[in-house]
Design a protein around this motif. Structure first.
Motif, mmCIF file in Angstrom:
data_model
loop_
_atom_site.group_PDB
_atom_site.id
_atom_site.type_symbol
_atom_site.label_atom_id
_atom_site.label_comp_id
_atom_site.label_asym_id
_atom_site.label_seq_id
_atom_site.Cartn_x
_atom_site.Cartn_y
_atom_site.Cartn_z
ATOM 1 N N THR A 22 0.838 -1.202 0.000
ATOM 2 C CA THR A 22 0.000 0.000 0.000
ATOM 3 C C THR A 22 0.873 1.252 0.000
ATOM 4 O OG1 THR A 22 -1.802 -1.145 1.117
ATOM 5 C CG2 THR A 22 -1.783 1.247 1.274
ATOM 6 N N ARG A 43 0.968 4.093 -2.955
ATOM 7 C CA ARG A 43 0.757 5.526 -2.697
ATOM 8 C C ARG A 43 1.881 6.357 -3.307
ATOM 9 N NH1 ARG A 43 -0.953 4.672 3.519
ATOM 10 N NH2 ARG A 43 -3.143 4.268 3.167
ATOM 11 N N GLU A 76 -8.532 2.353 -1.238
ATOM 12 C CA GLU A 76 -7.474 1.391 -0.917
ATOM 13 C C GLU A 76 -7.964 0.206 -0.099
ATOM 14 O OE1 GLU A 76 -4.160 3.421 0.825
ATOM 15 O OE2 GLU A 76 -3.936 4.717 -0.928
ATOM 16 N N ARG A 77 -8.813 0.448 0.897
ATOM 17 C CA ARG A 77 -9.285 -0.649 1.756
ATOM 18 C C ARG A 77 -10.151 -1.627 0.969
ATOM 19 N NH1 ARG A 77 -6.798 -1.378 6.435
ATOM 20 N NH2 ARG A 77 -8.613 -1.551 7.776
ATOM 21 N N GLN A 137 -7.796 -3.691 -1.275
ATOM 22 C CA GLN A 137 -7.043 -4.668 -0.487
ATOM 23 C C GLN A 137 -7.933 -5.849 -0.113
ATOM 24 O OE1 GLN A 137 -5.332 -3.109 3.117
ATOM 25 N NE2 GLN A 137 -4.268 -4.994 3.590
#
Length: 198
Positions: free
Chosen positions: A91, A95, A138-139, A142
């Motif tokens: 992650t 970024r 992002e969550r 993932q």
């Protein structure tokens, strides 16, 4: 590594890690052989680049070796801890990459395939999936990757992401809906135009 060469055959990962912490160098080789393939698969799927995935996996194992002397038995599975570290490292890399380079500029890893057209189609599909995942929060990305690309169960994903199982279910459901919406207009160009609607 065959069972005859593995003095830790049948021993849980935690016991192997503790043996390493107590000075057994072979324990590191055994634990690496057990966990590296899945760690590399996770990092490669998240990053879409094998070289970066190797760096992330190496960083994760270095953190594991540093953590070994202070490992608290029974608090977490070694594999779950390692997955969480890899996910965080990937992650962070994503970024930084988003700030410096667009995903279109990142080269896809070479993928062995029976023919050049099949290889090109596979790469186009992976790029489309990578771009679609990158467009998700992002969550969500993932959770979807861990569930549907890594094949992990929701309770294990919850431990890795440090959230509840219900939150994992919510994130994966929203993520799948968003991916479907993003990719729906690309069926023909990705070679799915003959697929039956679900």
């Amino acid at each position: 590594m065959t069972q005859a060469q593995d003095p830790f055959a049948g021993a849980p990962d935690e016991a192997v890690l503790i043996a390493f912490a107590n000075g057994d160098g072979q324990a590191a080789r055994v634990l690496t052989a057990r966990l590296l393939p899945r760690v590399m698969a996770q990092a490669t799927r998240m990053l879409g680049n094998r070289n970066e995935a190797e760096d992330a996996a190496q960083d994760a194992f270095m953190r594991l070796w540093k953590q070994a002397p202070n490992w608290r038995q029974g608090e977490a599975q070694v594999s779950t801890w390692l997955y969480r570290v890899v996910a965080n490292l990937c992650t962070d890399r994503l970024r930084k990459r988003r700030g410096a380079v667009s995903l279109d500029q990142v080269a896809e890893p070479m993928d062995a395939a029976p023919s050049v057209p099949a290889q090109m189609q596979t790469q186009a599909r992976m790029m489309a999936l990578s771009n679609a995942l990158a467009a998700l929060p992002e969550r969500q990305a993932q959770a979807v990757a861990l569930r549907h690309l890594e094949g992990l169960a929701n309770p294990e994903i919850a431990q890795i992401m440090d959230i509840s199982v219900r939150s994992v279910e919510s994130l994966t459901a929203r993520g799948k809906r968003a991916l479907t919406a993003i990719l729906s207009g690309q069926k023909a160009e990705l070679g799915y135009d003959d697929d039956e609607p679900e």
